[in-house]
Design a protein around this motif. Structure first.
Motif, short mmCIF file in Angstrom:
data_model
loop_
_atom_site.label_atom_id
_atom_site.label_comp_id
_atom_site.label_asym_id
_atom_site.label_seq_id
_atom_site.Cartn_x
_atom_site.Cartn_y
_atom_site.Cartn_z
N PRO A 1 0.83 -1.22 0.00
CA PRO A 1 0.00 0.00 0.00
C PRO A 1 0.86 1.26 0.00
O PRO A 1 1.87 1.34 0.70
N VAL B 1 1.08 5.64 0.14
CA VAL B 1 0.47 6.84 0.70
C VAL B 1 0.78 8.02 -0.22
O VAL B 1 1.95 8.30 -0.50
N ASP C 1 0.56 11.86 -0.37
CA ASP C 1 0.37 12.99 0.53
C ASP C 1 1.44 14.03 0.23
O ASP C 1 2.62 13.83 0.54
N TYR D 1 -3.07 10.31 -8.90
CA TYR D 1 -3.07 8.91 -8.46
C TYR D 1 -3.08 8.00 -9.68
O TYR D 1 -3.88 8.19 -10.60
N GLU E 1 -12.67 2.58 -0.64
CA GLU E 1 -13.22 1.91 0.53
C GLU E 1 -13.96 2.89 1.42
O GLU E 1 -15.06 2.62 1.90
N THR F 1 -9.15 12.28 3.77
CA THR F 1 -8.43 11.02 3.67
C THR F 1 -9.29 10.03 2.88
O THR F 1 -10.44 9.76 3.24
N ARG G 1 -9.34 6.24 1.53
CA ARG G 1 -8.76 4.90 1.63
C ARG G 1 -9.26 4.05 0.48
O ARG G 1 -10.47 3.85 0.31
N ASP H 1 -4.19 1.55 -0.62
CA ASP H 1 -3.56 2.87 -0.78
C ASP H 1 -4.32 3.93 0.02
O ASP H 1 -5.53 3.79 0.27
N THR H 2 -3.60 4.98 0.39
CA THR H 2 -4.19 6.11 1.11
C THR H 2 -3.86 7.39 0.38
O THR H 2 -2.70 7.63 0.01
N ARG I 1 -4.32 11.64 0.64
CA ARG I 1 -4.67 12.74 1.55
C ARG I 1 -4.63 14.05 0.78
O ARG I 1 -3.70 14.34 0.04
#
Length: 418
Positions: free
Chosen positions: A67, A69, A71, A79, A139, A189, A191, A196-197, A199
Motif C-alpha cells: 500500500p 500513501v 500525501d 493517483y 473503501e 483522507t 482509503r 492505498d491512502t 490525503r
C-alpha cells in the motif's frame, strides 16, 4: 636466562635456530597437515543462487504492491493504478479542474457562514469526469480538522457525501464557521480498496470585516429624499471595505433610488398592520465596489411599466416581492443576481438574466413563486456553465415558465409546475 632447546626425539640439546637434530637427524619443526579446499556441489550452488534470485523478486514485488500513501500537503494529488492516472482535487466552488489549497475570506462581524469543500476526480488523459469509475475503487472517505477545532467558536463540518446539487463533485463536506472561528486546515483522507491512502488538504485564512448599521430611530429615512441622502452620505464617508446595513422602516417610498459607488444592504421591515417596506419607483444598483448587496423583506410594486430593480451590481434577494412591472428584476452588465424565497407576480417578465460576468455567486434559486407573469424567467445570457437550480420554486399560470434563450443548464427536477 634462555631456556635450552631439547630434541623431542632423542633428548639431546639443540642449537637455538636448529630445524633438525644433529644427533639423531630428525626434524624438530612442527608441520601442519595440508588439506585442499572443499568444493561445494554444483547443485548446492545453483540452489543458493535460485533462492537469492527468488528473494530479490519477492522483495521487488512487495515494494511494488505494498500500500502506498499519496500525501503532498496540497489540494491536488495525481493517483495512478492499473487503469490509468486520475487527478483528485478540492475546490470550494464549481471549477473541477482548479485545486484550491489556500484560500482567504473576510467575514463580517457577528455573522455565520458556510462553504462546501468539494472533491473532484478527473481522468488525466481525457479530462473526463471520472468520479463514478474512481469511487468504485474507494473503501472510505472522511475529513478531519487539523486546525480550527479549538477556536472560540470552532469550525464545524459534515462527513463527505454526494449531493444532487453538486452533480460534478464526487463528494462534498459542508463547513460552517463564524467571525470568531479563526484560521482553518482541513484534511480529506481517501482509503482505497487496494490499501492505498490519499490525503488532500485545504486551508482558509479568515479575516473579520467591520460593519455599520443605520436604524430609523437614529437616522431620518422616512421618505425617498431621506433615504437617498443617507445613501449618498454613506458613499462619501464610509469606505467600501466596511459592510453597511440600512434597516428601513415599514413605509412606502415613492420615486427612484440610485445605489452607486459602493455596495450596501437594504433590510426591510413589517409594521403592526402587515404593511411592509415598499418601493413604488425603480431601484438602480450599479455599485462595483464592496461586497454583495443583500436585499431582504422588500416589496417592489409597479404600474405595469419600467424595471423594478436593474442591477449591474451583485445582489442577493431574500423574501422580496416584485409585482406589476414590465421587468421585475434585470441582471445585466457584469453582475450576478441570486433570488430565494421571493414572489414574482403579474409582471411581463419576472426575472431577466442578461449578464456576461464571470464573478459567479450562488446557483440556487429555491423557494420562489412565479405567478401570472408573461414570462417567469428569461435567461438571455448567463455566465458559466454550472446549472441553475430551482429547488422548491413554484411556477403557476405563467405565459412561459422558463425562456432559456442561451441554452443554460437548469435543474427543475424539484420545481413545481401548476
Amino acid at each position: 636466562m634462555n631456556q635450552q632447546k631439547i630434541c623431542p626425539h632423542c633428548g639431546a640439546q639443540l642449537p637455538d635456530m636448529a630445524s633438525f637434530c644433529p644427533h639423531c637427524a630428525q626434524s624438530v619443526t612442527q608441520r601442519r597437515e595440508f588439506r585442499p579446499p572443499r568444493r561445494l556441489p554444483r547443485r548446492v550452488l545453483r540452489g543458493a543462487l535460485l533462492v537469492l534470485v527468488l528473494g530479490t523478486l519477492a522483495l521487488s514485488a512487495y515494494l511494488y504492491t505494498r500500500p502506498k500513501v499519496y500525501d503532498n500537503g496540497a489540494a491536488e494529488v495525481i493517483y495512478t493504478d492499473d487503469d490509468g492516472s486520475y487527478q483528485l482535487l478540492l475546490n470550494y466552488f464549481g471549477d473541477r479542474f482548479q485545486p484550491m489549497t489556500d484560500y482567504s475570506e473576510e467575514l463580517e462581524e457577528g455573522t455565520t457562514s458556510n462553504k462546501p469543500s468539494r472533491l473532484f476526480i478527473n481522468h488525466m488523459d481525457t479530462g473526463v469526469n471520472a468520479k463514478e469509475v474512481f469511487l468504485r475503487k474507494v473503501e472510505a472517505i472522511n475529513v478531519e480538522l487539523l486546525r480550527g477545532g479549538d477556536s472560540l467558536e470552532p469550525w464545524q463540518y459534515t462527513q463527505p457525501q454526494a449531493s444532487d446539487y453538486d452533480l460534478e463533485a464526487a463528494s462534498r463536506s459542508i463547513l460552517t464557521y463564524t467571525d470568531r472561528s479563526g484560521d482553518m486546515e482541513l484534511r480529506w483522507t481517501i482509503r482505497m480498496k487496494n490499501g492505498d491512502t490519499i490525503r488532500l488538504y485545504q486551508r482558509m485564512a479568515l479575516g473579520v470585516v467591520p460593519t455599520r448599521h443605520f436604524y430609523p430611530e437614529d437616522v431620518p429615512m422616512d421618505t425617498m429624499d431621506d433615504l437617498q441622502a443617507l445613501v449618498d452620505q454613506v458613499n462619501e464617508t464610509i469606505t467600501s471595505d466596511v459592510i453597511v446595513y440600512i434597516h428601513l422602516p415599514a413605509v412606502t417610498y415613492e420615486g427612484s433610488l440610485l445605489l452607486e459607488q459602493r455596495s450596501m444592504n437594504l433590510i426591510g421591515s413589517e409594521g403592526p398592520d402587515g404593511v411592509r417596506t415598499t418601493f413604488t419607483g425603480t431601484l438602480q444598483a450599479t455599485a462595483q465596489n464592496g461586497y454583495i448587496c443583500q436585499f431582504q423583506n422588500l416589496c417592489f410594486t409597479g404600474d405595469g411599466e419600467g424595471v423594478g430593480v436593474s442591477a449591474s451590481a451583485r445582489i442577493n434577494f431574500n423574501h422580496c416581492q416584485f409585482a406589476g412591472w414590465r421587468t421585475g428584476v434585470l441582471c445585466y452588465g457584469s453582475s450576478w443576481v441570486n433570488i430565494k424565497d421571493s414572489v414574482f407576480e403579474d409582471n411581463t417578465v419576472g426575472f431577466h438574466f442578461n449578464s456576461t460576468s464571470d464573478n459567479r455567486n450562488d446557483h440556487m434559486y429555491s423557494g420562489n413563486l412565479f405567478r401570472r407573469n408573461g414570462t417567469a424567467v428569461l435567461l438571455e445570457s448567463v455566465p458559466g456553465d454550472q446549472a441553475l437550480y430551482f429547488e422548491g420554486t413554484r411556477f403557476s399560470r405563467n405565459g412561459a415558465d422558463i425562456d432559456n434563450r442561451c441554452g443554460q443548464e437548469v435543474s427543475i427536477a424539484d420545481a413545481i409546475f401548476e
